[in-house]
Design a protein around this motif. Structure first.
Motif, PDB file in Angstrom:
ATOM      1  N   ILE A   1       1.127  -1.094  -0.016  1.00 35.62           N
ATOM      2  CA  ILE A   1       0.019   0.091   0.110  1.00 35.62           C
ATOM      3  C   ILE A   1       1.025   1.380   0.086  1.00 35.62           C
ATOM      4  N   LEU A   2       0.695   1.933  -1.159  1.00 31.78           N
ATOM      5  CA  LEU A   2       1.591   3.199  -1.101  1.00 31.78           C
ATOM      6  C   LEU A   2       0.711   4.539  -1.457  1.00 31.78           C
ATOM      7  N   MET A   3       1.344   5.735  -1.084  1.00 30.59           N
ATOM      8  CA  MET A   3       0.656   6.822  -1.203  1.00 30.59           C
ATOM      9  C   MET A   3       1.721   7.824  -1.687  1.00 30.59           C
ATOM     10  N   GLY A   4       1.641   8.527  -2.797  1.00 33.76           N
ATOM     11  CA  GLY A   4       2.553   9.227  -3.110  1.00 33.76           C
ATOM     12  C   GLY A   4       2.261  10.205  -4.464  1.00 33.76           C
ATOM     13  N   ARG A   5       3.192  11.130  -4.802  1.00 38.10           N
ATOM     14  CA  ARG A   5       2.880  11.854  -6.047  1.00 38.10           C
ATOM     15  C   ARG A   5       3.468  11.203  -7.188  1.00 38.10           C
ATOM     16  N   LEU A   6       2.778  11.414  -8.544  1.00 36.42           N
ATOM     17  CA  LEU A   6       3.358  11.065  -9.777  1.00 36.42           C
ATOM     18  C   LEU A   6       4.451  11.787 -10.185  1.00 36.42           C
ATOM     19  N   THR A   7       5.593  11.145 -10.625  1.00 36.80           N
ATOM     20  CA  THR A   7       6.655  11.898 -11.192  1.00 36.80           C
ATOM     21  C   THR A   7       6.555  12.619 -12.452  1.00 36.80           C
ATOM     22  N   ARG A   8       5.848  11.820 -13.084  1.00 38.44           N
ATOM     23  CA  ARG A   8       5.496  12.133 -14.621  1.00 38.44           C
ATOM     24  C   ARG A   8       4.232  11.746 -15.150  1.00 38.44           C
ATOM     25  N   ASP A   9       3.742  11.937 -16.362  1.00 35.13           N
ATOM     26  CA  ASP A   9       2.377  11.434 -16.748  1.00 35.13           C
ATOM     27  C   ASP A   9       2.436   9.967 -17.011  1.00 35.13           C
ATOM     28  N   PRO A  10       1.614   9.045 -16.705  1.00 31.23           N
ATOM     29  CA  PRO A  10       1.874   7.675 -17.030  1.00 31.23           C
ATOM     30  C   PRO A  10       2.039   7.516 -18.605  1.00 31.23           C
ATOM     31  N   GLU A  11       2.950   6.316 -18.674  1.00 34.35           N
ATOM     32  CA  GLU A  11       3.196   6.117 -20.137  1.00 34.35           C
ATOM     33  C   GLU A  11       2.467   4.885 -20.501  1.00 34.35           C
ATOM     34  N   ILE A  12       1.729   4.966 -21.521  1.00 34.94           N
ATOM     35  CA  ILE A  12       0.551   3.610 -21.934  1.00 34.94           C
ATOM     36  C   ILE A  12       1.271   3.180 -23.371  1.00 34.94           C
ATOM     37  N   ARG A  13       1.142   1.641 -23.139  1.00 36.33           N
ATOM     38  CA  ARG A  13       1.045   1.095 -24.270  1.00 36.33           C
ATOM     39  C   ARG A  13       0.240  -0.171 -24.313  1.00 36.33           C
TER      40      ARG A  13
END
Length: 149
Positions: A5-17
């Motif tokens: 279980i983690l809580m934090g901030r995204l360092t960049r936009d998600p990369e989708i493939r």
């Protein structure tokens, strides 16, 4: 048991493939900056943890998650390895996301900014509402309205 279980901030936009084959599945990769509860001099005050989401969770991440968004995830740790182009074996550790959700309101996110900390504290109760023992004074006759009485 393997549960994270983690809580934090995204360092960049998600990369989708998308995976290959008849039923292409969305795969989202993102990194969470998770604050450490302690800090040693000269070290980072956050850990950067790679996360991967599949299917509808990946599509949700693509649509709604942006750099700086504070999220909470539940998942499991998965390790693996591959041989890179130079012939070197590289070991990987990722959190495979089972659940993900926003960890703050949009307004709070905009007010705090990425890496901010401009949070407002909850208002304190009026001093007259408390008795000297630290418990709130409940007026007479309200017992009928309490769900646990």
């Amino acid at each position: 048991m393997n549960k994270v279980i983690l809580m934090g901030r995204l360092t960049r936009d998600p990369e989708i493939r998308y995976s290959q084959g008849e039923k292409a599945t969305a795969v989202a990769r993102y990194t969470l900056a998770v604050d450490r509860s302690y800090r040693r001099e000269g070290e980072n005050n956050a850990d950067f943890i790679g996360c991967v989401a599949f299917g509808r969770s990946a599509e949700f991440a693509e649509k709604y998650f942006r750099q700086g968004t504070k999220i909470a995830i539940v998942g499991r740790i998965q390790t693996g390895s591959y041989v890179n182009r130079d012939g070197v074996k590289v070991y990987t550790t990722d959190v495979v996301v089972d659940e993900q959700e926003f960890a703050e309101s949009k307004a709070a996110s905009q007010n705090s900014g990425f890496g901010g900390g401009n949070y407002q504290s909850a208002p304190k109760p009026e001093p007259s509402a408390a008795i000297g023992d630290g418990f709130m004074n409940i007026p007479e006759g309200i017992d009928e309205e309490l769900p646990f009485s």
